[in-house]
Motif scaffolding. Structure first.
Motif, PDB file in Angstrom:
ATOM      1  N   GLN A  90       0.966  -1.009  -0.423  1.00 29.91           N
ATOM      2  CA  GLN A  90      -0.441  -0.013   0.387  1.00 29.91           C
ATOM      3  C   GLN A  90       0.579   0.707   0.342  1.00 29.91           C
ATOM      4  N   GLU A  91       1.651   0.879   0.436  1.00 31.79           N
ATOM      5  CA  GLU A  91       2.272   2.605   0.930  1.00 31.79           C
ATOM      6  C   GLU A  91       3.254   2.792  -0.456  1.00 31.79           C
ATOM      7  N   LEU A  92       3.811   1.729  -0.800  1.00 31.80           N
ATOM      8  CA  LEU A  92       4.130   2.466  -2.360  1.00 31.80           C
ATOM      9  C   LEU A  92       3.135   2.892  -3.346  1.00 31.80           C
ATOM     10  N   ALA A  93       1.976   1.788  -3.511  1.00 30.84           N
ATOM     11  CA  ALA A  93       1.501   2.398  -4.151  1.00 30.84           C
ATOM     12  C   ALA A  93       0.503   3.452  -4.212  1.00 30.84           C
ATOM     13  N   GLU A  94       1.199   4.016  -2.459  1.00 35.06           N
ATOM     14  CA  GLU A  94       0.307   5.160  -2.735  1.00 35.06           C
ATOM     15  C   GLU A  94       1.590   6.391  -2.905  1.00 35.06           C
ATOM     16  N   SER A  95       2.918   5.613  -2.591  1.00 40.79           N
ATOM     17  CA  SER A  95       3.307   6.676  -3.853  1.00 40.79           C
ATOM     18  C   SER A  95       3.453   6.941  -5.051  1.00 40.79           C
ATOM     19  N   LEU A  96       3.647   6.084  -5.168  1.00 41.82           N
ATOM     20  CA  LEU A  96       4.121   6.035  -6.869  1.00 41.82           C
ATOM     21  C   LEU A  96       2.303   6.614  -7.847  1.00 41.82           C
ATOM     22  N   LEU A  97       1.422   6.511  -7.073  1.00 40.40           N
ATOM     23  CA  LEU A  97       0.070   7.129  -7.046  1.00 40.40           C
ATOM     24  C   LEU A  97       0.040   8.657  -7.090  1.00 40.40           C
ATOM     25  N   THR A  98       1.307   9.196  -6.123  1.00 40.98           N
ATOM     26  CA  THR A  98       0.847  10.541  -5.696  1.00 40.98           C
ATOM     27  C   THR A  98       1.917  11.223  -6.928  1.00 40.98           C
ATOM     28  N   ARG A  99       3.263   9.816  -7.882  1.00 37.17           N
ATOM     29  CA  ARG A  99       4.142  10.795  -8.371  1.00 37.17           C
ATOM     30  C   ARG A  99       2.486  11.435  -9.673  1.00 37.17           C
ATOM     31  N   THR A 100       2.210  10.133  -9.901  1.00 34.53           N
ATOM     32  CA  THR A 100       1.180  10.545 -11.483  1.00 34.53           C
ATOM     33  C   THR A 100       0.304  10.809 -11.048  1.00 34.53           C
ATOM     34  N   ASP A 101      -0.099  11.649  -9.502  1.00 29.88           N
ATOM     35  CA  ASP A 101      -0.768  13.147 -10.220  1.00 29.88           C
ATOM     36  C   ASP A 101      -0.035  14.276 -10.353  1.00 29.88           C
ATOM     37  N   GLU A 102       0.988  14.127  -9.340  1.00 30.76           N
ATOM     38  CA  GLU A 102       1.295  15.129  -9.632  1.00 30.76           C
ATOM     39  C   GLU A 102       1.815  15.505 -11.534  1.00 30.76           C
ATOM     40  N   ILE A 103       2.573  14.032 -12.091  1.00 33.05           N
ATOM     41  CA  ILE A 103       2.589  14.348 -13.687  1.00 33.05           C
ATOM     42  C   ILE A 103       1.877  14.438 -14.570  1.00 33.05           C
ATOM     43  N   GLY A 104       0.453  14.262 -13.764  1.00 36.48           N
ATOM     44  CA  GLY A 104      -1.145  14.864 -14.116  1.00 36.48           C
ATOM     45  C   GLY A 104      -0.901  16.042 -14.329  1.00 36.48           C
ATOM     46  N   ARG A 105      -1.375  16.700 -13.327  1.00 34.95           N
ATOM     47  CA  ARG A 105      -0.892  18.040 -12.849  1.00 34.95           C
ATOM     48  C   ARG A 105      -0.148  18.635 -14.670  1.00 34.95           C
ATOM     49  N   MET A 106       1.191  18.455 -14.207  1.00 33.08           N
ATOM     50  CA  MET A 106       1.882  19.044 -15.026  1.00 33.08           C
ATOM     51  C   MET A 106       1.710  18.555 -16.278  1.00 33.08           C
ATOM     52  N   LEU A 107       1.529  17.844 -16.760  1.00 32.84           N
ATOM     53  CA  LEU A 107       1.237  17.639 -18.941  1.00 32.84           C
ATOM     54  C   LEU A 107      -0.694  18.521 -18.449  1.00 32.84           C
ATOM     55  N   ASN A 108      -0.850  18.760 -17.551  1.00 33.09           N
ATOM     56  CA  ASN A 108      -2.249  19.219 -17.700  1.00 33.09           C
ATOM     57  C   ASN A 108      -1.579  20.632 -18.410  1.00 33.09           C
ATOM     58  N   GLY A 109      -1.189  21.558 -16.812  1.00 35.02           N
ATOM     59  CA  GLY A 109      -0.159  22.574 -17.120  1.00 35.02           C
ATOM     60  C   GLY A 109       0.607  22.910 -18.393  1.00 35.02           C
ATOM     61  N   LEU A 110       1.061  22.206 -19.111  1.00 32.36           N
ATOM     62  CA  LEU A 110       1.822  22.113 -19.983  1.00 32.36           C
ATOM     63  C   LEU A 110       0.899  22.490 -21.458  1.00 32.36           C
ATOM     64  N   LYS A 111      -0.167  21.609 -21.754  1.00 31.49           N
ATOM     65  CA  LYS A 111      -1.271  21.379 -22.339  1.00 31.49           C
ATOM     66  C   LYS A 111      -1.712  22.669 -22.241  1.00 31.49           C
ATOM     67  N   ALA A 112      -1.834  22.927 -21.095  1.00 34.55           N
ATOM     68  CA  ALA A 112      -3.207  24.526 -20.679  1.00 34.55           C
ATOM     69  C   ALA A 112      -2.182  25.420 -20.995  1.00 34.55           C
ATOM     70  N   SER A 113      -0.722  25.801 -21.191  1.00 38.92           N
ATOM     71  CA  SER A 113      -0.046  27.010 -21.450  1.00 38.92           C
ATOM     72  C   SER A 113       0.683  27.283 -23.063  1.00 38.92           C
ATOM     73  N   LEU A 114       0.943  25.588 -24.077  1.00 39.45           N
ATOM     74  CA  LEU A 114       0.907  25.089 -25.374  1.00 39.45           C
ATOM     75  C   LEU A 114      -0.440  26.585 -25.526  1.00 39.45           C
ATOM     76  N   THR A 115      -1.730  25.363 -25.387  1.00 36.48           N
ATOM     77  CA  THR A 115      -2.932  25.807 -25.692  1.00 36.48           C
ATOM     78  C   THR A 115      -3.330  27.495 -25.934  1.00 36.48           C
ATOM     79  N   ASN A 116      -3.026  28.247 -24.186  1.00 34.24           N
ATOM     80  CA  ASN A 116      -2.989  29.914 -24.515  1.00 34.24           C
ATOM     81  C   ASN A 116      -1.918  30.814 -24.740  1.00 34.24           C
ATOM     82  N   SER A 117      -1.450  29.856 -25.152  1.00 34.71           N
ATOM     83  CA  SER A 117       0.494  31.110 -26.356  1.00 34.71           C
ATOM     84  C   SER A 117       0.235  30.845 -27.685  1.00 34.71           C
TER      85      SER A 117
END
Length: 117
Positions: A90-117
């Motif tokens: 469980q601890e490893l799953a939670e750690s990995l999912l925390t990392r995927t959440d962060e990467i997901g937010r970063m991907l969305n932010g990068l997509k938004a910045s490209l779309t808005n520029s």
């Protein structure tokens, strides 16, 4: 800027390493099953970031970021499944999912910045 300079690419590469380390602990019966699927999904994330960046087209980059986000969702599902199958603590799953959440937010932010520029 090179794709290797993108923090989201660097974090995605670290996630690939973590995914390989986890999947190598799976039983041999999963070598061509869940382990292989997790590895392919994980590798797809930074690969699509790199490929999209190299296309030198905002539209192509945005499309590849969407593909990377899809692979990220696949990997999140597979991590959850590995945990539910008692292949991932469980601890490893939670750690990995925390990392995927962060990467997901970063991907969305990068997509938004490209779309808005």
């Amino acid at each position: 800027m090179r794709y290797r300079d993108l923090i989201v690419w660097q974090k995605a590469m670290d996630l690939v390493i973590a995914t390989y380390r986890l999947s190598q602990t799976f039983p041999a019966s999963e070598k061509f099953g869940l382990a292989a699927q997790m590895q392919r999904a994980a590798v797809s994330i930074p690969s699509n970031i790199a490929e999209g960046h190299a296309r030198k087209s905002t539209g192509a980059f945005t499309n590849h970021l969407s593909i990377a986000a899809g692979s990220l969702a696949e990997l999140e599902t597979q991590i959850t499944l590995a945990h539910r199958l008692d292949l991932c603590p469980q601890e490893l799953a939670e750690s990995l999912l925390t990392r995927t959440d962060e990467i997901g937010r970063m991907l969305n932010g990068l997509k938004a910045s490209l779309t808005n520029s």
